[in-house]
Design a protein around this motif. Structure first.
Motif, PDB file in Angstrom:
ATOM      1  N   HIS A   1       9.234 -16.533  27.889  1.00 38.38           N
ATOM      2  CA  HIS A   1       8.435 -15.313  27.971  1.00 38.38           C
ATOM      3  C   HIS A   1       8.441 -14.688  29.366  1.00 38.38           C
ATOM      4  O   HIS A   1       7.748 -13.706  29.610  1.00 38.38           O
ATOM      5  CB  HIS A   1       6.998 -15.604  27.534  1.00 38.38           C
ATOM      6  CG  HIS A   1       6.907 -16.154  26.149  1.00 38.38           C
ATOM      7  ND1 HIS A   1       7.201 -15.405  25.027  1.00 38.38           N
ATOM      8  CD2 HIS A   1       6.607 -17.407  25.695  1.00 38.38           C
ATOM      9  CE1 HIS A   1       7.046 -16.151  23.950  1.00 38.38           C
ATOM     10  NE2 HIS A   1       6.697 -17.372  24.323  1.00 38.38           N
ATOM     11  N   TYR A   2       9.214 -15.269  30.259  1.00 41.72           N
ATOM     12  CA  TYR A   2       9.398 -14.650  31.571  1.00 41.72           C
ATOM     13  C   TYR A   2      10.707 -13.866  31.575  1.00 41.72           C
ATOM     14  O   TYR A   2      11.665 -14.214  30.872  1.00 41.72           O
ATOM     15  CB  TYR A   2       9.417 -15.710  32.671  1.00 41.72           C
ATOM     16  CG  TYR A   2       8.041 -16.215  33.030  1.00 41.72           C
ATOM     17  CD1 TYR A   2       7.174 -15.426  33.773  1.00 41.72           C
ATOM     18  CD2 TYR A   2       7.608 -17.478  32.629  1.00 41.72           C
ATOM     19  CE1 TYR A   2       5.899 -15.880  34.111  1.00 41.72           C
ATOM     20  CE2 TYR A   2       6.334 -17.937  32.958  1.00 41.72           C
ATOM     21  CZ  TYR A   2       5.493 -17.131  33.701  1.00 41.72           C
ATOM     22  OH  TYR A   2       4.240 -17.573  34.016  1.00 41.72           O
ATOM     23  N   LEU A   3      10.740 -12.828  32.361  1.00 41.44           N
ATOM     24  CA  LEU A   3      11.893 -11.935  32.390  1.00 41.44           C
ATOM     25  C   LEU A   3      12.676 -12.141  33.683  1.00 41.44           C
ATOM     26  O   LEU A   3      12.370 -13.024  34.487  1.00 41.44           O
ATOM     27  CB  LEU A   3      11.403 -10.487  32.279  1.00 41.44           C
ATOM     28  CG  LEU A   3      10.418 -10.215  31.124  1.00 41.44           C
ATOM     29  CD1 LEU A   3       9.970  -8.763  31.137  1.00 41.44           C
ATOM     30  CD2 LEU A   3      11.030 -10.575  29.779  1.00 41.44           C
ATOM     31  N   SER A   4      13.663 -11.321  33.859  1.00 40.35           N
ATOM     32  CA  SER A   4      14.446 -11.396  35.097  1.00 40.35           C
ATOM     33  C   SER A   4      13.581 -10.964  36.266  1.00 40.35           C
ATOM     34  O   SER A   4      12.516 -10.362  36.093  1.00 40.35           O
ATOM     35  CB  SER A   4      15.664 -10.475  35.001  1.00 40.35           C
ATOM     36  OG  SER A   4      15.249  -9.114  34.996  1.00 40.35           O
ATOM     37  N   ALA A   5      14.057 -11.239  37.468  1.00 41.79           N
ATOM     38  CA  ALA A   5      13.295 -10.892  38.664  1.00 41.79           C
ATOM     39  C   ALA A   5      13.019  -9.391  38.737  1.00 41.79           C
ATOM     40  O   ALA A   5      11.910  -8.963  39.076  1.00 41.79           O
ATOM     41  CB  ALA A   5      14.035 -11.355  39.914  1.00 41.79           C
ATOM     42  N   GLU A   6      14.011  -8.583  38.413  1.00 39.62           N
ATOM     43  CA  GLU A   6      13.834  -7.128  38.472  1.00 39.62           C
ATOM     44  C   GLU A   6      12.846  -6.650  37.410  1.00 39.62           C
ATOM     45  O   GLU A   6      12.021  -5.773  37.662  1.00 39.62           O
ATOM     46  CB  GLU A   6      15.189  -6.421  38.297  1.00 39.62           C
ATOM     47  CG  GLU A   6      16.075  -6.483  39.526  1.00 39.62           C
ATOM     48  CD  GLU A   6      15.390  -5.909  40.761  1.00 39.62           C
ATOM     49  OE1 GLU A   6      14.827  -4.803  40.677  1.00 39.62           O
ATOM     50  OE2 GLU A   6      15.396  -6.575  41.815  1.00 39.62           O
ATOM     51  N   GLU A   7      12.936  -7.245  36.213  1.00 40.55           N
ATOM     52  CA  GLU A   7      12.014  -6.864  35.142  1.00 40.55           C
ATOM     53  C   GLU A   7      10.585  -7.313  35.465  1.00 40.55           C
ATOM     54  O   GLU A   7       9.619  -6.590  35.193  1.00 40.55           O
ATOM     55  CB  GLU A   7      12.473  -7.473  33.817  1.00 40.55           C
ATOM     56  CG  GLU A   7      13.735  -6.827  33.270  1.00 40.55           C
ATOM     57  CD  GLU A   7      14.336  -7.599  32.100  1.00 40.55           C
ATOM     58  OE1 GLU A   7      14.890  -6.958  31.192  1.00 40.55           O
ATOM     59  OE2 GLU A   7      14.247  -8.856  32.113  1.00 40.55           O
ATOM     60  N   GLU A   8      10.455  -8.485  36.066  1.00 41.29           N
ATOM     61  CA  GLU A   8       9.137  -8.960  36.469  1.00 41.29           C
ATOM     62  C   GLU A   8       8.540  -8.039  37.539  1.00 41.29           C
ATOM     63  O   GLU A   8       7.331  -7.794  37.564  1.00 41.29           O
ATOM     64  CB  GLU A   8       9.220 -10.395  37.010  1.00 41.29           C
ATOM     65  CG  GLU A   8       9.450 -11.459  35.951  1.00 41.29           C
ATOM     66  CD  GLU A   8       8.250 -11.653  35.045  1.00 41.29           C
ATOM     67  OE1 GLU A   8       7.121 -11.301  35.444  1.00 41.29           O
ATOM     68  OE2 GLU A   8       8.433 -12.144  33.917  1.00 41.29           O
ATOM     69  N   LYS A   9       9.388  -7.529  38.400  1.00 43.02           N
ATOM     70  CA  LYS A   9       8.929  -6.614  39.435  1.00 43.02           C
ATOM     71  C   LYS A   9       8.377  -5.333  38.813  1.00 43.02           C
ATOM     72  O   LYS A   9       7.340  -4.814  39.244  1.00 43.02           O
ATOM     73  CB  LYS A   9      10.074  -6.285  40.398  1.00 43.02           C
ATOM     74  CG  LYS A   9       9.651  -5.426  41.587  1.00 43.02           C
ATOM     75  CD  LYS A   9      10.808  -5.219  42.558  1.00 43.02           C
ATOM     76  CE  LYS A   9      10.382  -4.383  43.755  1.00 43.02           C
ATOM     77  NZ  LYS A   9      11.496  -4.186  44.717  1.00 43.02           N
ATOM     78  N   ILE A  10       9.045  -4.839  37.777  1.00 40.92           N
ATOM     79  CA  ILE A  10       8.581  -3.630  37.092  1.00 40.92           C
ATOM     80  C   ILE A  10       7.218  -3.880  36.436  1.00 40.92           C
ATOM     81  O   ILE A  10       6.311  -3.042  36.521  1.00 40.92           O
ATOM     82  CB  ILE A  10       9.616  -3.175  36.043  1.00 40.92           C
ATOM     83  CG1 ILE A  10      10.895  -2.695  36.744  1.00 40.92           C
ATOM     84  CG2 ILE A  10       9.044  -2.062  35.157  1.00 40.92           C
ATOM     85  CD1 ILE A  10      12.049  -2.427  35.810  1.00 40.92           C
ATOM     86  N   LEU A  11       7.089  -5.039  35.790  1.00 44.70           N
ATOM     87  CA  LEU A  11       5.806  -5.370  35.163  1.00 44.70           C
ATOM     88  C   LEU A  11       4.697  -5.471  36.210  1.00 44.70           C
ATOM     89  O   LEU A  11       3.567  -5.035  35.981  1.00 44.70           O
ATOM     90  CB  LEU A  11       5.898  -6.700  34.397  1.00 44.70           C
ATOM     91  CG  LEU A  11       6.655  -6.695  33.070  1.00 44.70           C
ATOM     92  CD1 LEU A  11       6.528  -8.042  32.389  1.00 44.70           C
ATOM     93  CD2 LEU A  11       6.133  -5.597  32.142  1.00 44.70           C
ATOM     94  N   ALA A  12       5.023  -6.047  37.349  1.00 44.63           N
ATOM     95  CA  ALA A  12       4.028  -6.161  38.425  1.00 44.63           C
ATOM     96  C   ALA A  12       3.615  -4.783  38.928  1.00 44.63           C
ATOM     97  O   ALA A  12       2.434  -4.537  39.209  1.00 44.63           O
ATOM     98  CB  ALA A  12       4.586  -7.001  39.565  1.00 44.63           C
ATOM     99  N   LEU A  13       4.590  -3.872  39.043  1.00 41.53           N
ATOM    100  CA  LEU A  13       4.286  -2.520  39.500  1.00 41.53           C
ATOM    101  C   LEU A  13       3.381  -1.779  38.523  1.00 41.53           C
ATOM    102  O   LEU A  13       2.635  -0.879  38.904  1.00 41.53           O
ATOM    103  CB  LEU A  13       5.588  -1.732  39.705  1.00 41.53           C
ATOM    104  CG  LEU A  13       6.425  -2.110  40.928  1.00 41.53           C
ATOM    105  CD1 LEU A  13       7.798  -1.449  40.858  1.00 41.53           C
ATOM    106  CD2 LEU A  13       5.702  -1.699  42.213  1.00 41.53           C
ATOM    107  N   ALA A  14       3.465  -2.164  37.248  1.00 39.89           N
ATOM    108  CA  ALA A  14       2.649  -1.506  36.222  1.00 39.89           C
ATOM    109  C   ALA A  14       1.194  -1.950  36.287  1.00 39.89           C
ATOM    110  O   ALA A  14       0.331  -1.376  35.609  1.00 39.89           O
ATOM    111  CB  ALA A  14       3.220  -1.805  34.832  1.00 39.89           C
ATOM    112  N   GLY A  15       0.911  -2.947  37.111  1.00 37.60           N
ATOM    113  CA  GLY A  15      -0.428  -3.527  37.149  1.00 37.60           C
ATOM    114  C   GLY A  15      -1.537  -2.531  37.430  1.00 37.60           C
ATOM    115  O   GLY A  15      -2.557  -2.517  36.743  1.00 37.60           O
TER     116      GLY A  15
END
Length: 598
Positions: free
Chosen positions: A150-164
């Protein structure tokens, strides 16, 4: 004469918490924030060599955890300063900056989990052979690898974090509407004197002897939400869509599965709660019929259900009295527990009274390395005695966890948090019943238990079912309009409370004022926590110091293991229906005792 709330400055210092134990002054907070933001900015430099060697991994993890601890301290100070007076722009700004810091930290560390997953279990084990101190992170690593799909790539995780910052806005908007912007009207009390309706006074008004006062409070409270029904619906719809977005982004089958997986709990536990409680609604229906009969009403409305059945008993407690009662009630937990509670009462842990602009409700909060804090909006009603011992249970859990666990494992899961708080309530009820001075007082306390159970188990399970319904509605592509949620909420009230209760039109808007619907499947933990707490309280009362010692080990465990495992070690298995069924049986038994005494 209008009875307006006091300002913050008018409250005596001895009834305020001491946030200077976190930072000595606002300037210290601002300096620390500036320093931490610089540290957060530099975290990205750790990315390239993060898993290059065992030494690099250990050094980077230690650095990140230290910054996380500093950030949590910043947020604790800022949000509690803000909650003292939500109309204070300076502390609104502090809170916003602390949240921003958290989001920047999340964004900066978004590479960490994908890198650990990519490293894999075999390589991690080899690293541990080289650098033994990495074994400190064993549970941390296990939890990450457990959720690797359920974890994504580093770049995708960064996008999710930015959506916070965007996805968190729904809760912030609700909070501003509910606590700062929404002002309730003046109503007349039983003496025909005007009094300002507030969140803090609402429940007391529902217990008023005068039915006209109760009805006015109920209708005026929910009338204000009805005026803004479409706004509150849009905000809640946005919040639920955020939950669904994250669940789908992380490849979960549902938002419910996503929310529970962080605690390593299956959806079966959630569904089992709803099913088991739904199969045990008849005692609640009987209780509603008894209320209607004893109150001698042609119709029973929700604003009647809070009125005590025993009119002759007026249990009010000054704040100083509650402290002594609570210390006596928790005696079964041992001398060390009592001494810490005593310290909490006299060392700036508690913000006691309501003031203008103060956040509604009650909670326990804090940060690692500093004692816990409790926010109250205390009135002398017995419910506030139970609320205070409830929040003290949370605070004591934090105290023991922080004292016995490193920062990384000090943050226990919410699933077990409600055990510590409701266990204290169980002990208080036992103490109060044992020391009841009359038949009427015992009747009152039995009724108080039934009311508490109705609110903690039945009502919270109803909320949990509503949460499930609104998330499933969004997952099916439907919009959460006010009209849709009114229909859902009415149907649930009819199911849970039965034919004895008249469902008023205004009750259809109650969903709009419940802050917990923004907490992503939080409320079910009250009901499961109550069931686990009841079982542990019985063990402590029956088995004495041995069971109490085992319970203290539960408090000390913090987040060092998965919550179901920690509870199992304490003696309760929440994968089974039995604890919930036993709790329902206790309600039925106390209802029978009440009927016999009457």
């Amino acid at each position: 004469m209008s009875k307006e709330l006091k300002t913050r400055e008018e409250i005596k210092e001895k009834y305020k918490w001491n946030l200077n134990d976190i930072y000595p002054d606002d300037q210290s907070f601002e300096s620390e924030l500036e320093k931490v933001l610089k540290e957060v900015k530099n975290i990205s430099k750790l990315k390239d060599d993060f898993t290059a060697s065992a030494d690099n991994l250990l050094a980077a993890l230690n650095k990140i955890i230290t910054i996380e601890e500093q950030t949590s301290k910043l947020y604790a100070y800022a949000h509690m300063k803000y909650d003292q007076n939500t109309q204070n722009e300076k502390y609104q700004n502090y809170k916003n900056k602390a949240v921003m810091c958290y989001n920047k930290l999340s964004n900066s560390t978004s590479f960490m989990v994908p890198a650990i997953i990519q490293l894999g279990e075999k390589k991690l084990n080899k690293f541990k052979e080289v650098e033994v101190e990495l074994e400190f992170y064993n549970h941390f690593f296990d939890d990450i690898l457990r959720q690797k799909d359920h974890y994504l790539s580093a770049e995708e995780e960064k996008i999710l974090a930015l959506a916070g910052e965007v996805t968190q806005s729904s809760e912030n908007i609700f909070s501003m509407l509910n606590n700062a912007d929404l002002e309730f009207p003046l109503i007349k009390d039983e003496k025909e004197e005007e009094i300002r309706l507030t969140h803090g006074r609402y429940i007391d008004l529902l217990k008023n002897e005068d039915r006209r006062v109760r009805q006015d409070a109920f209708e005026e409270m929910h009338g204000e939400y009805q005026k803004l029904e479409n706004t509150f619906a849009a905000v809640l719809d946005s919040s639920v869509k955020g939950d669904v977005f994250y669940a789908r982004a992380r490849k979960y089958d549902s938002a419910l599965e996503s929310a529970l997986d962080s605690d390593n709990i299956s959806t079966d536990v959630y569904n089992n709660l709803i099913d088991t409680v739904s199969n045990n609604l008849e005692p609640l229906h009987q209780y509603m019929k008894l209320k209607k009969e004893l109150l001698n009403l042609d119709e029973l409305h929700i604003y009647d259900t809070y009125k005590p059945l025993i009119e002759e008993v007026d249990l009010k407690f000054k704040y100083e009295e509650t402290k002594e009662i609570i210390k006596n009630a928790v005696k079964p937990l041992g001398n060390d527990y009592i001494q810490v509670v005593e310290k909490g009462f006299h060392s700036g842990w508690i913000d006691v009274y309501e003031n203008k602009g103060k956040r509604s409700g009650a909670y326990s909060s804090g940060c690692y390395g500093v004692h816990p804090y409790i926010l109250m909006n205390y009135t002398q009603d017995i419910s506030n005695l139970f609320t205070l011992i409830h929040e003290m249970g949370h605070a004591m859990h934090s105290y023991y966890s922080n004292k016995n666990q490193p920062y990384l494992y000090s943050n226990y899961k919410i699933f077990v948090a409600e055990v510590a708080s409701t266990l204290n309530e169980n002990l208080l009820l036992d103490y109060m019943l044992e020391n009841a001075k009359s038949r009427e007082e015992k009747l009152y306390l039995l009724n108080y238990f039934l009311e508490g159970f109705r609110g903690t188990v039945y009502r919270q399970t109803m909320f949990a079912e509503f949460e499930k319904m609104i998330h499933e509605s969004v997952e099916a592509g439907e919009s959460l309009t006010s009209q849709a949620m009114q229909k859902m909420y009415r149907k649930l009230n009819q199911k849970y409370f039965g034919e004895a209760l008249v469902i008023d039109e205004k009750l259809d808007y109650e969903w709009a004022r419940i802050p917990h619907f923004y907490y992503n499947f939080y409320v079910y933990k009250y009901a499961t926590g109550y069931s686990a707490a009841a079982a542990l309280a019985d063990k402590i009362q029956n088995d004495g110091p041995e069971a109490a010692a085992k319970y203290l080990e539960f408090l000390k465990a913090g987040g060092s293991d998965y919550p179901l495992n920690i509870l199992r070690k304490a003696g309760v298995d929440m994968k089974k229906a039995q604890p919930i069924e036993n709790a329902a049986a206790k309600f039925k038994n106390y209802l029978k005792q009440l009927q016999e005494l009457i």
